[in-house]
Design a protein around this motif. Sequence first.
Motif, PDB file in Angstrom:
ATOM      1  N   ARG A  72     -51.290   8.566  79.810  1.00 49.09           N
ATOM      2  CA  ARG A  72     -51.874   8.618  81.149  1.00 49.09           C
ATOM      3  C   ARG A  72     -52.968   7.567  81.322  1.00 49.09           C
ATOM      4  O   ARG A  72     -53.016   6.867  82.342  1.00 49.09           O
ATOM      5  CB  ARG A  72     -52.439  10.020  81.408  1.00 49.09           C
ATOM      6  CG  ARG A  72     -53.270  10.150  82.671  1.00 49.09           C
ATOM      7  CD  ARG A  72     -52.492   9.829  83.932  1.00 49.09           C
ATOM      8  NE  ARG A  72     -51.391  10.759  84.151  1.00 49.09           N
ATOM      9  CZ  ARG A  72     -50.532  10.635  85.164  1.00 49.09           C
ATOM     10  NH1 ARG A  72     -50.626   9.610  85.995  1.00 49.09           N
ATOM     11  NH2 ARG A  72     -49.554  11.511  85.318  1.00 49.09           N
ATOM     12  N   ARG A 121     -46.778  -0.795  87.743  1.00 52.90           N
ATOM     13  CA  ARG A 121     -46.271   0.577  87.714  1.00 52.90           C
ATOM     14  C   ARG A 121     -45.033   0.745  88.597  1.00 52.90           C
ATOM     15  O   ARG A 121     -44.126   1.523  88.281  1.00 52.90           O
ATOM     16  CB  ARG A 121     -47.365   1.557  88.142  1.00 52.90           C
ATOM     17  CG  ARG A 121     -48.457   1.724  87.112  1.00 52.90           C
ATOM     18  CD  ARG A 121     -49.489   2.749  87.524  1.00 52.90           C
ATOM     19  NE  ARG A 121     -50.325   2.275  88.620  1.00 52.90           N
ATOM     20  CZ  ARG A 121     -51.413   2.907  89.041  1.00 52.90           C
ATOM     21  NH1 ARG A 121     -51.775   4.065  88.497  1.00 52.90           N
ATOM     22  NH2 ARG A 121     -52.130   2.404  90.024  1.00 52.90           N
ATOM     23  N   THR A 172     -45.730  16.204  80.881  1.00 51.73           N
ATOM     24  CA  THR A 172     -45.261  14.866  81.190  1.00 51.73           C
ATOM     25  C   THR A 172     -44.993  14.739  82.673  1.00 51.73           C
ATOM     26  O   THR A 172     -44.749  15.699  83.380  1.00 51.73           O
ATOM     27  CB  THR A 172     -43.955  14.546  80.422  1.00 51.73           C
ATOM     28  OG1 THR A 172     -42.929  15.436  80.881  1.00 51.73           O
ATOM     29  CG2 THR A 172     -44.143  14.706  78.933  1.00 51.73           C
ATOM     30  N   VAL A 232     -44.840   9.445  81.652  1.00 47.14           N
ATOM     31  CA  VAL A 232     -46.287   9.376  81.472  1.00 47.14           C
ATOM     32  C   VAL A 232     -46.696  10.632  80.709  1.00 47.14           C
ATOM     33  O   VAL A 232     -46.480  11.754  81.178  1.00 47.14           O
ATOM     34  CB  VAL A 232     -47.014   9.287  82.823  1.00 47.14           C
ATOM     35  CG1 VAL A 232     -48.524   9.205  82.618  1.00 47.14           C
ATOM     36  CG2 VAL A 232     -46.518   8.078  83.612  1.00 47.14           C
ATOM     37  N   TYR A 264     -51.372   4.065  81.531  1.00 45.84           N
ATOM     38  CA  TYR A 264     -50.627   3.954  82.783  1.00 45.84           C
ATOM     39  C   TYR A 264     -51.568   3.765  83.974  1.00 45.84           C
ATOM     40  O   TYR A 264     -51.342   2.914  84.846  1.00 45.84           O
ATOM     41  CB  TYR A 264     -49.780   5.206  82.967  1.00 45.84           C
ATOM     42  CG  TYR A 264     -48.960   5.234  84.234  1.00 45.84           C
ATOM     43  CD1 TYR A 264     -47.743   4.569  84.313  1.00 45.84           C
ATOM     44  CD2 TYR A 264     -49.401   5.952  85.347  1.00 45.84           C
ATOM     45  CE1 TYR A 264     -46.988   4.603  85.480  1.00 45.84           C
ATOM     46  CE2 TYR A 264     -48.651   5.983  86.519  1.00 45.84           C
ATOM     47  CZ  TYR A 264     -47.442   5.317  86.572  1.00 45.84           C
ATOM     48  OH  TYR A 264     -46.703   5.351  87.736  1.00 45.84           O
TER      49      TYR A 264
END
Length: 307
Positions: free
Chosen positions: A268, A279, A2, A286, A271
């Motif tokens: 990911r 963002r 992460t 993430v 994102y």
Amino acid sequence: MTATNDTKPAPSMSMSADAPATTTDTGAPINATPYADPQYDVPSIMAALYGDGILGLKGAFPREWVAKLDEELAVLYRAALARPGGAVGRGTNRHYVEIHPEDISGFLDLVTHPWVRTVCECVLGPNYKVVEIGFDVPNPGAKDQPWHRDFRAGEETLVDRRLNSLAFNLTAVDTEEDMGPFEIAPGTQWDDPSEYDHGMFPPQSLYPRYQARAQRKYPKMGDISVRSALTIHRGTANVSQKPRPVLVLGVDAPGAGHDAWHDLQLTRGYYDRLPQEVRDHLICRVVDELEPIMQGHTIEGLMMGDA
């Protein structure tokens, strides 16, 4: 593996959010607040949230957009009820479910809506952070909640008289009188909580104050509202045969700290597809694969009973 991104009155609403912007002789809008969308009036936004503690915008989204959201929330609700700890009780026949942004198709539309962004930037500052997304469901048989705040007021509000968080609500259905409409006591975000149970639940001796000020809200599909979660409010009894799901978006000013109660996760791939300007306004994890959310924002006084 992460990674963390933690850079720091209309009929159904409290008041109108669409006061016309002042224009030049050529018709170009004059906007002295660069990050605010000129179609919305900054003084009206500030006056509403620092005054009544709630503000609404009618028709922010198409009804078709909301109908799809309603379908998505129904699927997520069934899954949450089937998973241990997936739904948190908010009283009799009421639940709150925290979700992942990519669980719904309209997350990006929501956080980039010009009114949502303008409200956040005006009240919380240009470095505001999205910390929570979820939904409430008052089901048939839900009872009146006790009057309450969603969390304790901090020194920034009690001493500095500053709001450092906002909750946006977007109904997934047309709200009718028998469906347990949301009820709020305007102006009470500033009330002294020294006599409140856990800093959130006023004593019944103060109920006449809230009942005298109470306003019930009847938003329709497409309407959106924003409020200070410190403004005293409650859900009322749902005596219909229909649930009333409401999407919730929680936003903080930098340092407010409410992200500690939540677990905003994005894969990911999702994102990376978001615009950088989105963002920049997320406090999230993430992750390679979404994990079930262990919900941390329980409100014990609502789980233990109704008014």
